[in-house]
Scaffold this active site. Sequence first.
Site, PDB file in Angstrom:
ATOM      1  N   GLY A  10       0.811  -1.219   0.000  1.00 39.91           N
ATOM      2  CA  GLY A  10       0.000   0.000   0.000  1.00 39.91           C
ATOM      3  C   GLY A  10       0.840   1.263   0.000  1.00 39.91           C
ATOM      4  O   GLY A  10       0.460   2.269   0.607  1.00 39.91           O
ATOM      5  N   ILE A  15      -1.022   6.947   3.648  1.00 39.55           N
ATOM      6  CA  ILE A  15      -0.046   6.655   4.694  1.00 39.55           C
ATOM      7  C   ILE A  15       1.160   5.921   4.113  1.00 39.55           C
ATOM      8  O   ILE A  15       2.310   6.191   4.477  1.00 39.55           O
ATOM      9  CB  ILE A  15      -0.674   5.795   5.806  1.00 39.55           C
ATOM     10  CG1 ILE A  15      -1.862   6.514   6.449  1.00 39.55           C
ATOM     11  CG2 ILE A  15       0.351   5.442   6.871  1.00 39.55           C
ATOM     12  CD1 ILE A  15      -2.691   5.619   7.352  1.00 39.55           C
ATOM     13  N   SER A 139      -6.207  -0.552  13.708  1.00 35.90           N
ATOM     14  CA  SER A 139      -7.050   0.628  13.868  1.00 35.90           C
ATOM     15  C   SER A 139      -7.759   0.563  15.214  1.00 35.90           C
ATOM     16  O   SER A 139      -7.974  -0.525  15.763  1.00 35.90           O
ATOM     17  CB  SER A 139      -8.094   0.685  12.753  1.00 35.90           C
ATOM     18  OG  SER A 139      -9.096   1.641  13.019  1.00 35.90           O
ATOM     19  N   TYR A 164     -15.087  -4.815   9.201  1.00 38.92           N
ATOM     20  CA  TYR A 164     -13.846  -4.028   9.216  1.00 38.92           C
ATOM     21  C   TYR A 164     -13.198  -4.095  10.595  1.00 38.92           C
ATOM     22  O   TYR A 164     -11.993  -4.343  10.731  1.00 38.92           O
ATOM     23  CB  TYR A 164     -14.124  -2.572   8.833  1.00 38.92           C
ATOM     24  CG  TYR A 164     -12.884  -1.709   8.875  1.00 38.92           C
ATOM     25  CD1 TYR A 164     -11.871  -1.863   7.930  1.00 38.92           C
ATOM     26  CD2 TYR A 164     -12.716  -0.733   9.867  1.00 38.92           C
ATOM     27  CE1 TYR A 164     -10.731  -1.081   7.971  1.00 38.92           C
ATOM     28  CE2 TYR A 164     -11.572   0.043   9.912  1.00 38.92           C
ATOM     29  CZ  TYR A 164     -10.584  -0.126   8.963  1.00 38.92           C
ATOM     30  OH  TYR A 164      -9.449   0.639   9.011  1.00 38.92           O
TER      31      TYR A 164
END
Length: 278
Positions: A10, A15, A139, A164
């Site tokens: 990613g 980020i 997260s 999620y």
Amino acid sequence: MKNKIAVLTGGTSGIGKSTLEKLITFGTTVILLIRNREKAETLKAEVLKNYPNGIIEVFEGDLVSLKSIKSAAEAIKAKFPVIDILINNAGGVFSELEKTEDGFEMGFQVNHLAHFLLTNILLDNLLKSKEPRVINLSSEAHRIGKLDMGNLNAEKKFGTWKQYGATKLMNILFTKALANKYSSKGLNAFAVHPGVVKSSFGANNGGILKYFNKMPFLITPEKGAETSVYLATQDISKLSNGAYYKRSQIAYSSLESQDIDAQNKLWDISVKYLKDFL
């Protein structure tokens, strides 16, 4: 950090891009695992224009395809006998139930299974480093996640934020299992809450998620990358193996994330799901 080798997922936006740029300033060779080569090569040229002495390698591997991830990981493993840092940064939230080509719920595979596979294939090379580190982006949403061993793949029911949250809980459980299993071989693993960041997060969805990045409380990607970079570059003696970090400090994760039995069960189930690739 000079002459270190880091693998980053990613890394072409948000980020991840900021993490890449920061690591380059430390003299780290960064291996980008990407799905869009054109985008990656454009980014590489942009970054190296600012940091001409930097080294960036690009490998194609799409998290929605376990075959693709295995192929990319094996290619990285062959070219880089020693890997110092793995940052499992990529992730996403999905508003509807979608399946990958491998038959897994999209969030389960992208946020957990594909990174579990990548990590395990690269593990031998990581363990050859003097200070191997695995950094998994989780997260605070993990607090709403529940680990239902019979519904990891949304077999029974699907809810956008519940799934999620569950996958972000998996990130921490995986981190702690890694630390427990391999700390004796020198591996350090960390989970990260980067903050609520203005990035491409949620852009793949319709509805309210499409407008997530217009929220006024979001922090910059540069700010969001700080904890990952801290864990990648800080003196290892100052870090706590298996810990959950936010704002570059140890934070308390949920009680469920600290359940050793859940950590081991998730590991075993993940291995079972990936038996054709490991």
